[in-house]
Motif scaffolding. Structure first.
Motif, mmCIF file in Angstrom:
data_model
loop_
_atom_site.group_PDB
_atom_site.id
_atom_site.type_symbol
_atom_site.label_atom_id
_atom_site.label_comp_id
_atom_site.label_asym_id
_atom_site.label_seq_id
_atom_site.Cartn_x
_atom_site.Cartn_y
_atom_site.Cartn_z
ATOM 1 N N GLN A 82 -6.673 3.593 -7.935
ATOM 2 C CA GLN A 82 -5.624 2.820 -7.262
ATOM 3 C C GLN A 82 -5.192 3.499 -5.965
ATOM 4 O O GLN A 82 -4.845 2.829 -4.992
ATOM 5 N N LEU A 83 -5.210 4.829 -5.949
ATOM 6 C CA LEU A 83 -4.782 5.557 -4.756
ATOM 7 C C LEU A 83 -5.735 5.331 -3.591
ATOM 8 O O LEU A 83 -5.311 5.153 -2.445
ATOM 9 N N PHE A 84 -7.023 5.312 -3.869
ATOM 10 C CA PHE A 84 -8.008 5.198 -2.791
ATOM 11 C C PHE A 84 -8.314 3.746 -2.423
ATOM 12 O O PHE A 84 -8.935 3.511 -1.387
ATOM 13 N N GLN A 85 -7.869 2.794 -3.245
ATOM 14 C CA GLN A 85 -8.122 1.391 -2.910
ATOM 15 C C GLN A 85 -7.440 0.986 -1.603
ATOM 16 O O GLN A 85 -8.088 0.433 -0.708
ATOM 17 N N PRO A 86 -6.122 1.236 -1.420
ATOM 18 C CA PRO A 86 -5.507 0.863 -0.131
ATOM 19 C C PRO A 86 -6.052 1.659 1.044
ATOM 20 O O PRO A 86 -6.110 1.154 2.162
ATOM 21 N N ILE A 87 -6.450 2.927 0.799
ATOM 22 C CA ILE A 87 -7.025 3.709 1.894
ATOM 23 C C ILE A 87 -8.354 3.095 2.321
ATOM 24 O O ILE A 87 -8.661 2.987 3.514
ATOM 25 N N ASP A 131 0.832 -1.200 0.000
ATOM 26 C CA ASP A 131 0.000 0.000 0.000
ATOM 27 C C ASP A 131 0.870 1.255 0.000
ATOM 28 O O ASP A 131 0.546 2.246 -0.669
ATOM 29 N N GLY A 132 1.971 1.212 0.752
ATOM 30 C CA GLY A 132 2.889 2.350 0.734
ATOM 31 C C GLY A 132 3.491 2.566 -0.643
ATOM 32 O O GLY A 132 3.598 3.705 -1.127
ATOM 33 N N LEU A 148 -6.779 14.549 -0.182
ATOM 34 C CA LEU A 148 -5.994 13.686 0.705
ATOM 35 C C LEU A 148 -5.921 14.203 2.141
ATOM 36 O O LEU A 148 -5.990 13.404 3.083
ATOM 37 N N PRO A 149 -5.769 15.519 2.389
ATOM 38 C CA PRO A 149 -5.779 15.968 3.798
ATOM 39 C C PRO A 149 -7.071 15.625 4.520
ATOM 40 O O PRO A 149 -7.050 15.267 5.706
ATOM 41 N N VAL A 150 -8.196 15.704 3.805
ATOM 42 C CA VAL A 150 -9.472 15.341 4.425
ATOM 43 C C VAL A 150 -9.493 13.841 4.731
ATOM 44 O O VAL A 150 -9.961 13.409 5.794
ATOM 45 N N PRO A 201 -17.650 4.158 3.573
ATOM 46 C CA PRO A 201 -18.393 5.083 2.707
ATOM 47 C C PRO A 201 -17.777 6.478 2.645
ATOM 48 O O PRO A 201 -17.826 7.132 1.601
ATOM 49 N N VAL A 202 -17.195 6.940 3.778
ATOM 50 C CA VAL A 202 -16.552 8.256 3.761
ATOM 51 C C VAL A 202 -15.382 8.257 2.787
ATOM 52 O O VAL A 202 -15.211 9.185 1.976
ATOM 53 N N VAL A 203 -14.573 7.207 2.849
ATOM 54 C CA VAL A 203 -13.432 7.116 1.928
ATOM 55 C C VAL A 203 -13.922 7.002 0.486
ATOM 56 O O VAL A 203 -13.379 7.648 -0.426
ATOM 57 N N ASP A 204 -14.951 6.185 0.256
ATOM 58 C CA ASP A 204 -15.494 6.061 -1.102
ATOM 59 C C ASP A 204 -16.042 7.398 -1.593
ATOM 60 O O ASP A 204 -15.864 7.763 -2.762
ATOM 61 N N PHE A 205 -16.724 8.114 -0.694
ATOM 62 C CA PHE A 205 -17.272 9.421 -1.083
ATOM 63 C C PHE A 205 -16.154 10.387 -1.460
ATOM 64 O O PHE A 205 -16.234 11.096 -2.483
ATOM 65 N N LEU A 206 -15.090 10.413 -0.638
ATOM 66 C CA LEU A 206 -13.980 11.311 -0.938
ATOM 67 C C LEU A 206 -13.261 10.888 -2.217
ATOM 68 O O LEU A 206 -12.826 11.740 -3.003
#
Length: 714
Positions: free
Chosen positions: A414-419, A270-271, A296-298, A374-379
């Motif tokens: 790809q960036l939001f998948q590991p998050i 992920d890193g 990303l800061p959010v 859901p928050v991560v998916d929304f962002l």
């Protein structure tokens, strides 16, 4: 009495701090640093392959699917390098090459002032435009229209208010022009297949290495934990219920296994993905990268809040689950008592309360995890929307290629998948942290009977001279169970220990085998303090038969030869014959191979006791200890057991702890204990003649036996 354990002890566990736990857990992984490092390298290569795929699509879209609109340079009459000759396109009697494909050097220098052309589709018709249309980098967003004719079959076309001359491109010429793109797309397709196959193969190798390493780490940890538990003093088991220890060895180590096998490399991967995506986006288009990463800061703030909430929620669930498990274990073990007192409704109500609290804590944990994803998916979708808006405007203005925008959209996913996966991995990590806290609590327990630093030199077999010299002993500080106790059992003697419950009889037995250490005084074997003797040797000199003998799952032969390394069939049979167990064993199906279930279920109390005596006889220890060996059997079975005991007397020192005084009538010496002190010592008839404590106990038991016979006769 031994210190009571707290079935809710888990509630008192405090977090030791993740860094400290992680450093300690990393120590167990150090022997497997090679395979883990190779798995991390594979994770890096998998990441490279995954990051390359969006770029391949970008090249396919911009350079080939929509590449026909790229500026052209006429190279008619020039000698081109062979690779460039293959990509050159014949349009009529002229030869064209895409400007971006010109190699640096003489060819590009000679064509520096050449007139540039461009093929664009207008109304579905491909046209060769004189010049390059400003801002018309993407043929998919063609805004041109035919406005007239220029003679000799040429057309006038308008783009954003400017007019250009153009000539139609025939169908055959158009196909020849696109042929290099078809070949390139085929090659790019092969590259995509190769990247996918390489990624899958590397992922398989990475998973195999981590699973193998993780299982090996946990196997070693589980063995260390069992070895540690085996070498604890009995006071450790007084405080730790068996169910808790089993949970440590199974569930908790399995939680660590999941961490080692799934989380460790996943964190590296992920890193790599996060860094790789940011670098790839920045190299493609810094402005678009800034827009895509604006959220990303959010995301970081949401992740920080989630981390705190998830840990608290997870710990509440573990505490409630521990209470439910403790309640179940306690009630299942005492089910006969629950039924005897008709407490099923009351216990069910208590269980429902515990179960309801567990449900509430579980729902609290689920709510935390249900909100985070859901928050991560929304962002993440917000980032996609920003990219579509900003990138789409730039594509429409001809400032950005469509393939770059497509690659950015893939990179953002790809960036939001590991998050997004953080919820699952954090849950696993929390389980591992909680389990490691409990495992290390066991491993850090100092309660142990340690080997002497300089053990005394001993023969292969002791003579069997046992003595207690002014012994003081307490399970808990200053709550003395034995007070200044001195007694002696010479080789070959039979000594009985009698007294009321709690007098300290069984404690003396535990001290002889050094299951506990005395606080004052000394326990001696052949004149040596047992604390100076090798533990393994000492415990082979003392054979113990308990009131409730424990038989292990296996065969009767296995249980009889349990304490003897390499005990053969003849040794097992001889031990059984010595105690009179051979006849009933032979009558069982399978004889000595009769399968014993858990704790010897299926055998009577007397049969289990005879097997325990045979086990002691097979050990041929110089000291035989019988702790209430006849207390829980009927009179007939008691006579058989006493006959078995007499068969062992003379060959060893026998110490009998007895509640029934009839068991010690023929002892060479009887020691009467009362409230942890020695009150009387002598033979049976001598003690009766003194009319002391022993005589009162004998009279009371005689009256009980007479009352029992009268009741049976009535």
């Amino acid at each position: 009495m031994p210190q009571a354990f707290d079935i809710h002890e888990e509630e008192a566990l405090k977090p030791r701090g993740d860094p400290r736990l992680l450093r300690r857990l990393a120590g167990y992984a150090r022997p497997y640093a090679g395979p883990i490092a190779l798995a991390v390298l594979m994770a890096l290569l998998v990441t490279v392959a995954d990051l390359a795929r969006p770029y391949v699509f970008k090249v396919a879209i911009d350079d080939h699917l929509l590449g026909f609109s790229q500026p052209l340079v006429e190279v008619t009459g020039l000698t081109l390098p062979p690779p460039l000759q293959e990509r050159a396109v014949q349009l009529g009697d002229r030869l064209f090459v895409r400007e971006r494909e010109l190699p640096a050097g003489p060819v590009r220098e000679r064509l520096a002032g050449a007139r540039r052309r461009q093929i664009l589709k207008v109304g579905g018709q491909p046209l060769l435009v004189d010049g390059v249309v400003a801002g018309q980098r993407d043929a998919a967003l063609n805004r041109g229209r035919v406005v007239g004719r220029a003679g000799q079959g040429r057309l006038l076309v308008e783009f954003d208010g400017r007019t250009y001359e153009a000539e139609p491109v025939g169908a055959d010429e158009w196909r020849r022009f696109l042929r290099p793109d078809h070949s390139a797309l085929l090659r790019l397709g092969a590259v995509l297949v190769g990247l996918t196959m390489a990624s899958q193969a590397l992922a398989y190798g990475m998973t195999f290495l981590m699973q193998r390493s993780g299982q090996e780490i946990v196997r070693r940890l589980r063995s260390q934990l069992f070895h540690h538990v085996e070498h604890r003093a009995l006071s450790f088991f007084d405080r730790q219920p068996a169910g808790r220890i089993v949970t440590r060895l199974t569930n908790d180590t399995e939680a660590l296994s999941e961490m080692y096998t799934t989380v460790v490399v996943s964190l590296f991967r992920d890193g790599f993905i996060l860094v790789g995506v940011i670098v790839a986006m920045a190299r493609l288009d810094p402005g678009l990268s800034a827009v895509g990463l604006a959220v990303l800061p959010v995301v970081g703030g949401a992740t920080w809040v989630f981390r705190a909430k998830a840990r608290d929620a997870y710990r509440r669930v573990r505490v409630r689950l521990a209470r439910v498990n403790a309640f179940l274990a306690e009630n299942l073990a005492g089910m006969w008592l629950v039924k005897a007192f008709a407490q099923e409704p009351a216990q069910l109500a208590r269980f429902d309360r515990e179960n309801e609290e567990y449900l509430r804590s579980t729902m609290g944990e689920l709510s935390v995890f249900a909100v985070f994803r859901p928050v991560v998916d929304f962002l993440g979708n917000g980032a996609l929307a920003l990219l579509l808006w900003y990138g789409g405007v730039r594509v429409a203005q001809g400032q950005l290629e469509y393939g770059v925008l497509y690659a950015f959209l893939q990179y953002i996913r790809q960036l939001f998948q590991p998050i997004g996966d953080l919820a699952e991995k954090y849950n696993v990590l929390q389980a591992a942290m909680a389990s490691s806290e409990r495992i290390f609590q066991i491993l850090d327990d100092p309660t142990a009977i340690r080997e002497p630093a300089q053990p005394a030199r001993v023969p292969s077999r002791a003579r069997g001279h046992v003595a207690l010299d002014r012994v003081w002993f307490a399970y808990e500080a200053e709550r003395w169970v034995l007070r200044d106790v001195s007694l002696e059992a010479r080789p070959g003697e039979t000594v009985g220990l009698v007294g009321a419950t709690g007098a300290g009889k069984s404690s003396i037995i535990a001290l002889m085998a050094r299951l506990y250490d005395v606080q004052k005084g000394a326990v001696l074997l052949d004149g040596h303090d047992v604390r100076t003797l090798p533990l393994g040797w000492l415990r082979r000199q003392v054979a113990v038969v308990l009131q409730d003998p424990l038989l292990f799952s296996g065969t009767l032969a296995y249980n009889i030869g349990f304490g003897v390394d390499g005990a053969g069939p003849e040794e097992v049979r001889e031990a059984a014959r010595r105690v009179g167990a051979h006849e009933f064993i032979e009558a069982l199906p399978g004889g000595y191979d009769y399968p014993v279930s858990e704790r010897g279920a299926g055998l009577s109390a007397g049969q289990r006791q005879l097997i325990a005596l045979a086990r002691a006889a097979a050990l041929r220890a110089p000291v035989l200890v019988l702790d209430e060996a006849t207390a829980s059997v009927d009179s007939e079975t008691e006579q058989r057991i006493q006959a078995a005991i007499r068969s062992l007397q003379g060959a060893c020192t026998v110490i009998i702890v007895a509640h029934r005084l009839s068991t010690v009538v023929h002892a060479d010496r009887i020691v009467v204990l009362h409230r942890g002190e020695v009150r009387e010592v002598g033979r049976h008839d001598e003690l009766l003649a003194r009319q002391g404590l022993y005589a009162k106990m004998w009279q009371l038991q005689t009256l009980e036996r007479q009352a029992g016979r009268v009741a049976a006769a009535g």
